[in-house]
Design a protein around this motif. Structure first.
Motif, PDB file in Angstrom:
ATOM      1  N   SER A 134      41.595  42.727  28.015  1.00  0.00           N
ATOM      2  CA  SER A 134      41.406  42.655  29.365  1.00  0.00           C
ATOM      3  C   SER A 134      40.582  42.275  29.745  1.00  0.00           C
ATOM      4  O   SER A 134      40.286  40.725  30.954  1.00  0.00           O
ATOM      5  N   ALA A 148      46.127  32.473  42.081  1.00  0.00           N
ATOM      6  CA  ALA A 148      46.514  33.949  41.100  1.00  0.00           C
ATOM      7  C   ALA A 148      44.972  34.500  41.607  1.00  0.00           C
ATOM      8  O   ALA A 148      44.036  33.154  40.459  1.00  0.00           O
ATOM      9  N   SER A 149      44.812  35.498  40.859  1.00  0.00           N
ATOM     10  CA  SER A 149      43.120  35.385  40.363  1.00  0.00           C
ATOM     11  C   SER A 149      42.061  35.565  39.737  1.00  0.00           C
ATOM     12  O   SER A 149      43.674  35.703  38.546  1.00  0.00           O
ATOM     13  N   GLN A 162      44.580  38.871  37.304  1.00  0.00           N
ATOM     14  CA  GLN A 162      45.868  38.400  38.310  1.00  0.00           C
ATOM     15  C   GLN A 162      46.133  37.541  36.994  1.00  0.00           C
ATOM     16  O   GLN A 162      47.425  38.394  36.022  1.00  0.00           O
ATOM     17  N   SER A 163      46.088  37.127  37.148  1.00  0.00           N
ATOM     18  CA  SER A 163      45.830  36.049  35.792  1.00  0.00           C
ATOM     19  C   SER A 163      46.067  36.691  33.901  1.00  0.00           C
ATOM     20  O   SER A 163      47.096  36.373  33.761  1.00  0.00           O
ATOM     21  N   THR A 164      45.023  37.677  34.014  1.00  0.00           N
ATOM     22  CA  THR A 164      44.490  37.904  33.275  1.00  0.00           C
ATOM     23  C   THR A 164      45.714  39.219  32.408  1.00  0.00           C
ATOM     24  O   THR A 164      46.573  39.679  31.783  1.00  0.00           O
ATOM     25  N   PHE A 165      46.363  39.575  33.974  1.00  0.00           N
ATOM     26  CA  PHE A 165      47.851  40.705  33.701  1.00  0.00           C
ATOM     27  C   PHE A 165      48.955  39.826  32.910  1.00  0.00           C
ATOM     28  O   PHE A 165      49.374  40.361  32.233  1.00  0.00           O
ATOM     29  N   TYR A 166      49.204  38.346  33.689  1.00  0.00           N
ATOM     30  CA  TYR A 166      50.159  37.279  33.024  1.00  0.00           C
ATOM     31  C   TYR A 166      50.567  37.176  31.962  1.00  0.00           C
ATOM     32  O   TYR A 166      50.795  36.891  31.132  1.00  0.00           O
ATOM     33  N   ARG A 212      45.683  29.568  37.055  1.00  0.00           N
ATOM     34  CA  ARG A 212      45.222  30.469  37.525  1.00  0.00           C
ATOM     35  C   ARG A 212      44.606  29.919  38.926  1.00  0.00           C
ATOM     36  O   ARG A 212      45.519  30.140  40.233  1.00  0.00           O
TER      37      ARG A 212
END
Length: 176
Positions: free
Chosen positions: A103, A55-56, A59-63, A50
């Motif tokens: 998530s 990345a927010s 967004q980091s959670t998504f990746y 992050r």
């Protein structure tokens, strides 16, 4: 003397059977410890991701989940020859929630860790898991076997909670 003798035999028998049970579950305890060790590692790596990529947190959670999905795909092929489609008719709506809830789990840890530290974050996440697990076990929700809450579980959680409060108190004394 007779009562003490009987108690001694029962005590030794109890310790022996406890030792045998402990040996049978030891591999599962070690696997659980390994799984627990992965969580702070994951938290640190994603936090570094992050910060370096700007990345927010979400967004980091998504990746993180994208990487997890790929790893699950590879492990599925290695362990059971691939992925077969689920029988969707047999699943109720709430059975699809774990990824959604996960998530939030990861996002909440990312929000808390920079403020209270990784150790404190993981301790309080663990306590949240344990308190809610007690409720789920007591009620038998989602098809879990009902397990009654006893004094040992309450005392254990109370001691860990007290330990968490001591950790936060100690850090507040050091930093301010």
């Amino acid at each position: 003397l007779n009562i003490k003798f009987k108690f001694g035999i029962m005590w030794r028998y109890s310790l022996l059977s406890f030792g045998e049970r402990r040996l049978k579950i030891l591999p599962y305890i070690l696997i659980s410890l390994l799984g627990g060790a992965i969580v702070p590692l994951q938290l640190a790596i994603v936090n570094a991701f992050r910060e370096s990529t700007q990345a927010s947190q979400i967004q980091s959670t998504f990746y993180l989940y994208l990487g997890g999905a790929l790893a699950s795909l590879v492990l599925s092929y290695m362990m059971s020859g691939g992925i077969k489609p689920p029988i969707i008719e047999n699943a109720t709506w709430w059975m699809w929630l774990p990824g959604f809830l996960g998530s939030f789990y990861i996002l909440f840890m990312f929000i808390a860790a920079p403020k209270i530290g990784a150790g404190n974050t993981l301790l309080w996440v663990f306590l949240g898991q344990m308190y809610f697990a007690l409720i789920l076990s007591q009620t038998g929700l989602f098809g879990l076997e009902v397990k009654t809450i006893d004094i040992y579980k309450i005392a254990g959680l109370a001691l860990v909670t007290l330990g968490g409060m001591l950790m936060i108190y100690g850090e507040s004394k050091i930093s301010g």
